[in-house]
Design a protein around this motif. Structure first.
Motif, PDB file in Angstrom:
ATOM      1  N   SER A 133      -5.656   5.464  -4.675  1.00 15.04           N
ATOM      2  CA  SER A 133      -5.919   6.371  -6.189  1.00 15.04           C
ATOM      3  C   SER A 133      -4.428   5.908  -7.297  1.00 15.04           C
ATOM      4  CB  SER A 133      -5.169   7.771  -5.774  1.00 15.04           C
ATOM      5  OG  SER A 133      -6.403   8.022  -5.783  1.00 15.04           O
ATOM      6  N   CYS A 134      -2.958   4.886  -6.045  1.00  9.18           N
ATOM      7  CA  CYS A 134      -2.125   4.518  -6.753  1.00  9.18           C
ATOM      8  C   CYS A 134      -2.317   2.973  -7.907  1.00  9.18           C
ATOM      9  CB  CYS A 134      -0.920   4.312  -5.542  1.00  9.18           C
ATOM     10  SG  CYS A 134      -0.674   3.035  -4.471  1.00  9.18           S
ATOM     11  N   PHE A 135      -2.671   2.402  -7.011  1.00  4.77           N
ATOM     12  CA  PHE A 135      -2.812   1.056  -7.162  1.00  4.77           C
ATOM     13  C   PHE A 135      -1.884   0.011  -6.894  1.00  4.77           C
ATOM     14  CE2 PHE A 135      -6.752   1.160  -9.572  1.00  4.77           C
ATOM     15  CZ  PHE A 135      -7.773   2.586  -9.940  1.00  4.77           C
ATOM     16  N   ASP A 136      -0.577   0.693  -5.985  1.00  8.38           N
ATOM     17  CA  ASP A 136       0.310  -0.131  -5.693  1.00  8.38           C
ATOM     18  C   ASP A 136      -0.251  -1.769  -4.892  1.00  8.38           C
ATOM     19  OD1 ASP A 136       2.492   0.437  -6.868  1.00  8.38           O
ATOM     20  OD2 ASP A 136       3.095   1.699  -5.739  1.00  8.38           O
ATOM     21  N   LEU A 156      -2.284  -3.629  -5.024  1.00 10.30           N
ATOM     22  CA  LEU A 156      -3.225  -4.407  -5.559  1.00 10.30           C
ATOM     23  C   LEU A 156      -2.522  -6.491  -5.065  1.00 10.30           C
ATOM     24  CD1 LEU A 156      -3.423  -3.240  -9.296  1.00 10.30           C
ATOM     25  CD2 LEU A 156      -4.738  -3.487  -8.098  1.00 10.30           C
ATOM     26  N   CYS A 186      -6.518  -1.857  -0.496  1.00 10.60           N
ATOM     27  CA  CYS A 186      -6.474  -0.759   0.719  1.00 10.60           C
ATOM     28  C   CYS A 186      -7.788  -0.066   0.964  1.00 10.60           C
ATOM     29  CB  CYS A 186      -5.689   0.528   0.244  1.00 10.60           C
ATOM     30  SG  CYS A 186      -6.456   1.366  -0.865  1.00 10.60           S
ATOM     31  N   ASN A 204      -5.745  -8.674  -9.532  1.00  8.41           N
ATOM     32  CA  ASN A 204      -6.086  -6.376  -8.999  1.00  8.41           C
ATOM     33  C   ASN A 204      -6.964  -5.469  -8.177  1.00  8.41           C
ATOM     34  OD1 ASN A 204      -4.048  -6.309 -11.949  1.00  8.41           O
ATOM     35  ND2 ASN A 204      -5.458  -7.491 -12.691  1.00  8.41           N
ATOM     36  N   GLN A 205      -7.262  -6.450  -7.334  1.00  6.56           N
ATOM     37  CA  GLN A 205      -8.131  -5.774  -5.986  1.00  6.56           C
ATOM     38  C   GLN A 205      -7.120  -4.993  -5.335  1.00  6.56           C
ATOM     39  OE1 GLN A 205     -12.096  -6.966  -6.530  1.00  6.56           O
ATOM     40  NE2 GLN A 205     -10.476  -7.650  -8.208  1.00  6.56           N
ATOM     41  N   ALA A 251       0.557  -0.970  -0.169  1.00  7.25           N
ATOM     42  CA  ALA A 251      -0.103   0.035  -0.287  1.00  7.25           C
ATOM     43  C   ALA A 251       0.907   1.280   0.411  1.00  7.25           C
ATOM     44  CB  ALA A 251      -1.350  -0.078   1.223  1.00  7.25           C
ATOM     45  N   PHE A 252       0.877   2.242  -0.562  1.00  6.72           N
ATOM     46  CA  PHE A 252       1.334   3.213  -1.079  1.00  6.72           C
ATOM     47  C   PHE A 252       0.932   5.011  -0.602  1.00  6.72           C
ATOM     48  CE2 PHE A 252       3.165   6.686  -3.689  1.00  6.72           C
ATOM     49  CZ  PHE A 252       4.244   7.305  -2.452  1.00  6.72           C
ATOM     50  N   CYS A 253      -0.457   4.730  -1.726  1.00  6.62           N
ATOM     51  CA  CYS A 253      -0.993   6.314  -1.395  1.00  6.62           C
ATOM     52  C   CYS A 253      -2.433   5.889  -0.199  1.00  6.62           C
ATOM     53  CB  CYS A 253      -2.257   6.611  -2.645  1.00  6.62           C
ATOM     54  SG  CYS A 253      -3.277   5.390  -2.794  1.00  6.62           S
TER      55      CYS A 253
END
Lengths: 545, 115
Positions: free
Chosen positions: B75-78, B80, B92, B88-89, B69-71
């Motif tokens: 928003s950032c999709f990191d 997933l 966060c 691709n879920q 998790a980043f954002c």
């Protein structure tokens, strides 16, 4: 496409049943599949006569009243401070409102609160101004009970289009975004908030590096920390709030690293004097940080992260006025997480796609161009809060209310009259707070020298793994003259996040290499979030009449 | 007796839960790459993983690097992850559920479906 009344149409995902794409052991229920929970509207007749709706994943609730008038008077997108203030104000004046929001509960990012299951007795311990929020949600609850406001939680609006006299708002619904819904409204009010701005530096993709606002959001909603010893870095007043929250919640914050300084505020003494609340807020944070032993380091930046599988420490360097690292000033701070961010960016995708004009703010971001009535340049669309420029929660409250009153004025006298004195007071408050926001934005605007933090192998675009070296090659050797061409040549900004994380950085790198100011315009994204092709197909014009 | 009353003191809390006086509903479990992870009702998958000191649950498509998790706001999709077989879920945002099977997502998450 299962169309109901045309007012709110819901379609189950492919397969026709609730949550068909979810795994075999994945139940559908409140909070799990976005099915109708207490915060969802379900089917309800509103005062406007036959207002009804379904969220698309609720079997047996598609029976909207026949002959419904097809359209809410006002759609508010976003249930943060601005959207909440707007929705309840409009409803107070008799408008029938649909409030769409991506989250399960109202509050937006600012008032994100722990899920009910976490049983937080004092959620306000993580918030300032909780009473104002509680007052708005109480009013929202009353309007929901009468049907005046339909709160469509877990509705992520991915596109808005003009259809005749109405706006059609297309949403993905449910926590996993598997459902679909289309809502129609005659007027549109955008309160879509903002996301955090990031600048790349070596190691910023390592697990343990998180957005400063991201750490705050995860703490507020999930009651978790990214680590035990967390350096907070970047630029802007949000960092103080983040560092204060993290320490309150038990983290050790050895340093708050601010690339700018606070001296710049002193250049606008009249603006400061007009905003005593902001000064008090700054003083309160400063005191809290001092009490928690957080060292505040100004004119310094985290220029590298160390670790192999996760963060083990950071390098902090002194930076000059243009944010260029000063050679020989590096020192290491051990930590197991870094919370970093460089201010916030208005979320304006839906508006720019609809043709709303933008302006460049003092912090370098693009915001919607609004008049004193908070109208965008497109008739029928208003905006409030951060989409009009980053300005904080009090400004969002004032603008939400003001925008709603402007919508009422536009409505032609069907509603009770608007209190002119209130409008005047709100306009004055808005002007005062916008002036402060400009001072704040200018004080923390990234200096031109930040790209000195990046090495050639530093990733700029996290999604497509495009490095600063590749971006520079595109500019220097491949003839890219602007950010758009860089994007086409390198794929920077073409991944999942659509440039939300790297767009500013790529634009600034392009500008450093001689691209014009115009090149760094607002990102144009026809879709506000990733959308399954099936949702596009279902929303195709031929399928709807 | 004074010690019993200490929660009302505004001294620094040791945990976020202590800070907000959380009395959560009973925890449950899900698995991450076969490992059992406890979660509290309403916590996102990312939050539960953070609580278990897991910061990475994805490897990138190009360089195979770890991400998490980043954002924190979708928003950032990191963040997933593959959840119950669906790739691709956004971990966060997605609440953890009892018995969920979360696996590290490699690349675009579709390789196993093509194979």
């Amino acid at each position: 496409m299962q169309n109901t009344s045309g007012e709110v149409s819901g379609v189950p995902g492919p397969g026709g049943g609730p949550g068909p794409d979810r795994g075999p052991d994945r139940g559908v229920g409140p909070g799990r599949g976005g099915a109708s929970g207490p915060s969802d509207a379900g089917v309800r007749s509103g005062p406007g006569g036959g207002v009804s709706g379904t969220t698309g994943e609720v079997p047996g609730t598609s029976g909207a009243s026949a002959g419904a008038t097809a359209s809410a008077a006002l759609a508010v997108i976003g249930a943060g401070p601005a959207g909440l203030a707007a929705a309840v104000t409009a409803a107070d004046h008799g408008l029938d409102v649909v409030l769409l929001d991506a989250s399960a509960a109202p509050g937006g990012q600012y008032y994100r609160s722990p899920a009910p299951g976490l049983g937080a007795a004092r959620p306000e311990a993580l918030h300032h101004g909780w009473a104002a929020f509680a007052g708005l949600t109480a009013r929202l609850d009353r309007h929901r009970a009468t049907g005046r406001v339909r709160h469509l939680a877990e509705h992520q609006v991915w596109a808005v289009e003009r259809t005749g006299d109405d706006w059609a708002l297309h949403s993905l619904t449910g926590a996993g975004g598997q459902g679909r819904a289309t809502v129609r409204a005659r007027r549109l009010l955008l309160a879509t908030g903002s996301h955090e701005r990031q600048l790349p530096f070596p190691g910023w993709t390592l697990p343990g590096v998180v957005g400063a606002a991201g750490a705050q959001a995860m703490l507020k909603s999930g009651l978790v920390l990214p680590g035990r010893r967390v350096v907070v870095a970047g630029s802007g007043p949000l960092l103080q709030a983040v560092a204060a929250s993290l320490t309150l919640a038990g983290a050790d914050v050895p340093a708050l690293v601010e690339a700018s300084g606070y001296a710049a505020y002193a250049r606008a003494p009249h603006v400061l004097a007009a905003n005593p609340g902001k000064l008090a807020e700054g003083a309160r944070h400063g005191l809290a940080l001092a009490r928690s032993g957080v060292r505040v380091l100004s004119h310094r930046a985290v220029t590298a992260v160390h670790g192999t599988r996760r963060v083990e420490g950071v390098t902090v360097s002194r930076v000059d006025r243009d944010w260029r690292p000063v050679p020989g000033s590096d020192r290491r701070i051990d930590c197991d997480a870094l919370a970093v961010g460089h201010g916030l960016v208005p979320q304006i995708e839906l508006a720019t796609t609809l043709g709303c004009a933008t302006r460049r703010c003092a912090d370098g971001t693009h915001a919607l161009l609004l008049d004193r009535r908070l109208r965008t340049t497109v008739p029928g669309i208003w905006a409030a809060g951060e989409p009009g420029g980053i300005g904080g929660v009090q400004l969002a409250f004032a603008e939400g209310e003001l925008a709603a009153l402007s919508v009422i004025d536009d409505g032609g006298g069907t509603a009770p009259g608007v209190d002119r004195r209130r409008v005047t007071a709100l306009r004055l408050a808005r002007r005062r707070m916008r002036a402060f926001a400009e001072v704040m934005g200018a004080a923390h605007r990234p200096g031109r020298g930040w790209s000195g933090w990046t090495a050639d192998d530093t990733e700029v675009c996290r999604c497509e793994e495009v490095t600063a070296g590749q971006v520079r090659t595109a500019l220097d050797d491949l003839g890219a003259g602007d950010a758009r061409t860089v994007k086409l040549l390198t794929r920077a900004g073409m991944g999942w996040c659509q440039g939300r994380m790297c767009g500013f950085a790529v634009g600034e790198l392009a500008r450093c290499h001689g691209a014009g100011e115009e090149a760094a315009g607002p990102g144009r994204r026809p879709l506000a979030c990733p959308v399954p092709l099936s949702a596009l197909a279902e929303a195709a014009p031929g399928d709807r009449t | 007796m004074t010690a019993e009353r200490s929660p009302v003191k505004r001294s620094r809390a040791r945990t976020p839960a202590e800070l907000v006086g959380a009395v959560p509903e009973p925890e449950f479990e899900f698995t991450f790459d076969g490992r059992t992870i406890p979660a509290l009702p309403g916590q996102s998958i990312a939050a539960a993983l953070w609580a278990a000191s897991v910061l990475a649950w994805r490897t990138t498509r190009v360089n195979g690097r770890p991400r998490g998790a980043f954002c924190g706001i979708g928003s950032c999709f990191d963040c997933l992850a593959t959840v119950n077989g669906r790739p691709n879920q956004r971990a966060c945002l997605l609440p953890a559920g009892p018995g969920d099977t979360v696996t590290t997502q490699e690349g675009d998450g579709h390789a196993e479906h093509l194979g």
